[in-house]
Design a protein around this motif. Structure first.
Motif, PDB file in Angstrom:
ATOM      1  N   LEU A 195       2.681  -0.845   0.537  1.00  0.00           N
ATOM      2  CA  LEU A 195       1.502  -1.692   0.338  1.00  0.00           C
ATOM      3  C   LEU A 195       0.287  -1.118   1.068  1.00  0.00           C
ATOM      4  O   LEU A 195      -0.839  -1.138   0.540  1.00  0.00           O
ATOM      5  CB  LEU A 195       1.795  -3.110   0.827  1.00  0.00           C
ATOM      6  N   LEU A 196       0.510  -0.588   2.260  1.00  0.00           N
ATOM      7  CA  LEU A 196      -0.595   0.018   3.017  1.00  0.00           C
ATOM      8  C   LEU A 196      -1.142   1.246   2.301  1.00  0.00           C
ATOM      9  O   LEU A 196      -2.367   1.459   2.239  1.00  0.00           O
ATOM     10  CB  LEU A 196      -0.114   0.392   4.425  1.00  0.00           C
ATOM     11  N   SER A 252      -0.424  -8.457  -4.839  1.00  0.00           N
ATOM     12  CA  SER A 252       0.790  -7.657  -4.989  1.00  0.00           C
ATOM     13  C   SER A 252       1.936  -8.355  -4.266  1.00  0.00           C
ATOM     14  O   SER A 252       1.745  -8.953  -3.201  1.00  0.00           O
ATOM     15  CB  SER A 252       0.598  -6.258  -4.398  1.00  0.00           C
ATOM     16  N   VAL A 253       3.129  -8.289  -4.856  1.00  0.00           N
ATOM     17  CA  VAL A 253       4.300  -8.972  -4.285  1.00  0.00           C
ATOM     18  C   VAL A 253       5.478  -8.004  -4.238  1.00  0.00           C
ATOM     19  O   VAL A 253       5.782  -7.331  -5.227  1.00  0.00           O
ATOM     20  CB  VAL A 253       4.678 -10.221  -5.105  1.00  0.00           C
ATOM     21  N   VAL A 254       6.149  -7.958  -3.069  1.00  0.00           N
ATOM     22  CA  VAL A 254       7.355  -7.144  -2.907  1.00  0.00           C
ATOM     23  C   VAL A 254       8.500  -8.055  -2.486  1.00  0.00           C
ATOM     24  O   VAL A 254       8.348  -8.894  -1.599  1.00  0.00           O
ATOM     25  CB  VAL A 254       7.165  -6.043  -1.844  1.00  0.00           C
ATOM     26  N   GLY A 255       9.652  -7.880  -3.122  1.00  0.00           N
ATOM     27  CA  GLY A 255      10.837  -8.646  -2.765  1.00  0.00           C
ATOM     28  C   GLY A 255      11.781  -7.832  -1.908  1.00  0.00           C
ATOM     29  O   GLY A 255      11.441  -6.755  -1.411  1.00  0.00           O
ATOM     30  N   VAL A 287       9.942   0.776  -6.757  1.00  0.00           N
ATOM     31  CA  VAL A 287       8.596   0.380  -7.193  1.00  0.00           C
ATOM     32  C   VAL A 287       8.640   0.043  -8.680  1.00  0.00           C
ATOM     33  O   VAL A 287       8.995   0.891  -9.514  1.00  0.00           O
ATOM     34  CB  VAL A 287       7.568   1.484  -6.918  1.00  0.00           C
ATOM     35  N   ARG A 288       8.249  -1.198  -8.993  1.00  0.00           N
ATOM     36  CA  ARG A 288       8.187  -1.615 -10.393  1.00  0.00           C
ATOM     37  C   ARG A 288       6.769  -2.132 -10.688  1.00  0.00           C
ATOM     38  O   ARG A 288       5.808  -1.419 -10.396  1.00  0.00           O
ATOM     39  CB  ARG A 288       9.267  -2.678 -10.665  1.00  0.00           C
ATOM     40  N   GLY A 289       6.679  -3.325 -11.259  1.00  0.00           N
ATOM     41  CA  GLY A 289       5.363  -3.729 -11.763  1.00  0.00           C
ATOM     42  C   GLY A 289       4.622  -4.807 -11.011  1.00  0.00           C
ATOM     43  O   GLY A 289       3.630  -5.320 -11.517  1.00  0.00           O
ATOM     44  N   THR A 290       5.053  -5.158  -9.788  1.00  0.00           N
ATOM     45  CA  THR A 290       4.361  -6.256  -9.090  1.00  0.00           C
ATOM     46  C   THR A 290       3.492  -5.775  -7.927  1.00  0.00           C
ATOM     47  O   THR A 290       3.053  -6.598  -7.123  1.00  0.00           O
ATOM     48  CB  THR A 290       5.395  -7.290  -8.570  1.00  0.00           C
ATOM     49  N   THR A 291       3.274  -4.471  -7.851  1.00  0.00           N
ATOM     50  CA  THR A 291       2.370  -3.957  -6.819  1.00  0.00           C
ATOM     51  C   THR A 291       1.367  -2.985  -7.442  1.00  0.00           C
ATOM     52  O   THR A 291       1.706  -2.215  -8.334  1.00  0.00           O
ATOM     53  CB  THR A 291       3.148  -3.214  -5.711  1.00  0.00           C
ATOM     54  N   SER A 292       0.140  -3.062  -6.944  1.00  0.00           N
ATOM     55  CA  SER A 292      -0.913  -2.143  -7.384  1.00  0.00           C
ATOM     56  C   SER A 292      -2.007  -2.118  -6.320  1.00  0.00           C
ATOM     57  O   SER A 292      -1.933  -2.869  -5.338  1.00  0.00           O
ATOM     58  CB  SER A 292      -1.490  -2.606  -8.730  1.00  0.00           C
ATOM     59  N   ARG A 293      -2.988  -1.283  -6.522  1.00  0.00           N
ATOM     60  CA  ARG A 293      -4.098  -1.241  -5.566  1.00  0.00           C
ATOM     61  C   ARG A 293      -4.886  -2.543  -5.587  1.00  0.00           C
ATOM     62  O   ARG A 293      -5.014  -3.161  -6.646  1.00  0.00           O
ATOM     63  CB  ARG A 293      -5.047  -0.069  -5.904  1.00  0.00           C
TER      64      ARG A 293
END
Length: 338
Positions: A176-177, A273-276, A330-336
């Protein structure tokens, strides 16, 4: 034959004319019984619906061929996957399983352990609530072989199979950073849970490595078994808190977070953005591709069962803590961030 009681060996004796002793030997496959006699007895047993009393046999042999699986939240898909894999491993070894759910409550955990002890199980696989060590003491006092799963006690001598939670949370936060997020909310479990504590440390590791402060206002401990996720996110949005990303204690929490964010008109990952954590999508299909930390669920089940079987065969040895690797998916719930 119609009966309101359990069918016993003497019922087969009445039907066939053989003694109870001969019938018992035949149904156990023991030597000294003629093939014709064995066939007659087995046929009669099938016809009247006789089912062997495994518990009674266990009392004679000292083994019930049964293992209790006690987890903290059976509704969590992670545990559903783990349980399925454990049962598969046990079945291949000729063992049955008893399932119990503690709902993250120490009283229920203690009752589950007492129940398992009363059922004469051969061993227990436990994901502890860690609110108390009473269950551990009960198992030790009764000489019950056990293995902890997913969580560990630093100060208690107990075999366990856990994940490298700290490294997993570090990878997720670093991801995320690197995308450019600076206000990262962490939704984690209570700090008495070892995996929650270690994931928090991993989160801090990544922030400090990036020369970012660890802000207490971004850390939220929630009851992971009572849907506190929704209340927490509603509060964040209602108070106008500034955040562009969330690291969640589990995929279960992450899915709930995404649902609430969507209800409030926020898009994932465009707005947040969300990470599980768990990667339940590695063994379950979902339409929403979640970025998550992968934990090796099948391997966890195999190692936990193998460790328990080793204890059953050789007795308790020096404490063994098996830590399995974690990886970022890494899939589709994180981006810049926008």
């Amino acid at each position: 034959m119609t009966t309101s009681r359990r069918i016993k060996l003497k019922d087969i004796a009445e039907k066939t004319g053989y003694t109870v002793g001969t019938i018992s030997k035949a149904l156990q496959g023991r030597d000294g019984i003629a093939a014709e006699t064995r066939e007659t007895i087995e046929k009669a047993a099938r016809e009247i619906g006789y089912i062997a009393n495994a518990q009674a046999g266990g009392l004679r042999s000292g083994s019930s061929k049964t293992v209790a699986i006690i987890v903290s939240d059976i509704a969590n898909p992670l545990f559903s996957i783990l349980i399925k894999n454990i049962i598969s491993q046990l079945d291949a070894l000729g063992y049955s399983a008893i399932l119990m759910d503690t709902e993250e409550k120490s009283v229920k955990e203690e009752k589950a352990v007492i129940s398992a002890l009363g059922k004469n199980v051969d061993g227990i696989l436990l994901c502890p609530t860690q609110l108390s060590d009473r269950s551990i003491e009960l198992m030790k006092q009764n000489g019950m072989p056990f293995v902890l799963m997913g969580r560990r006690f630093e100060e208690i001598d107990a075999d366990c199979v856990v994940w490298n939670d700290r490294h997993g949370a570090y990878l997720a936060t670093k991801h995320l950073l690197e995308l450019g997020h600076r206000d990262i909310v962490m939704l984690t479990g209570y700090s008495h849970i070892s995996s929650a504590k270690e994931r928090y440390l991993g989160y801090c590791d990544a922030l400090r490595e990036a020369d970012m402060p660890v802000r207490n206002e971004n850390i939220f401990e929630i009851n992971i078994a009572t849907h506190e996720t929704a209340k927490t996110i509603q509060w964040l949005l209602d108070t106008g808190a500034s955040f562009s990303a969330m690291l969640c204690f589990s995929d279960y929490v992450a899915w709930e977070a995404i649902a609430i964010l969507n209800q409030r008109g926020l898009r994932v990952p465009e707005d947040v953005s969300v990470v599980g954590f768990d990667d339940i999508q590695s063994q379950m299909y979902f339409p929403y591709p979640l970025t998550t930390v992968h934990v090796p669920k099948t391997l966890t089940a195999r190692r936990a069962v193998d460790l328990l079987m080793d204890i059953l065969e050789h007795g308790p040895l020096k404490r063994r803590q098996i830590m399995l690797n974690t990886d970022l998916i890494v899939r589709g719930t994180t981006s810049r961030p926008r």
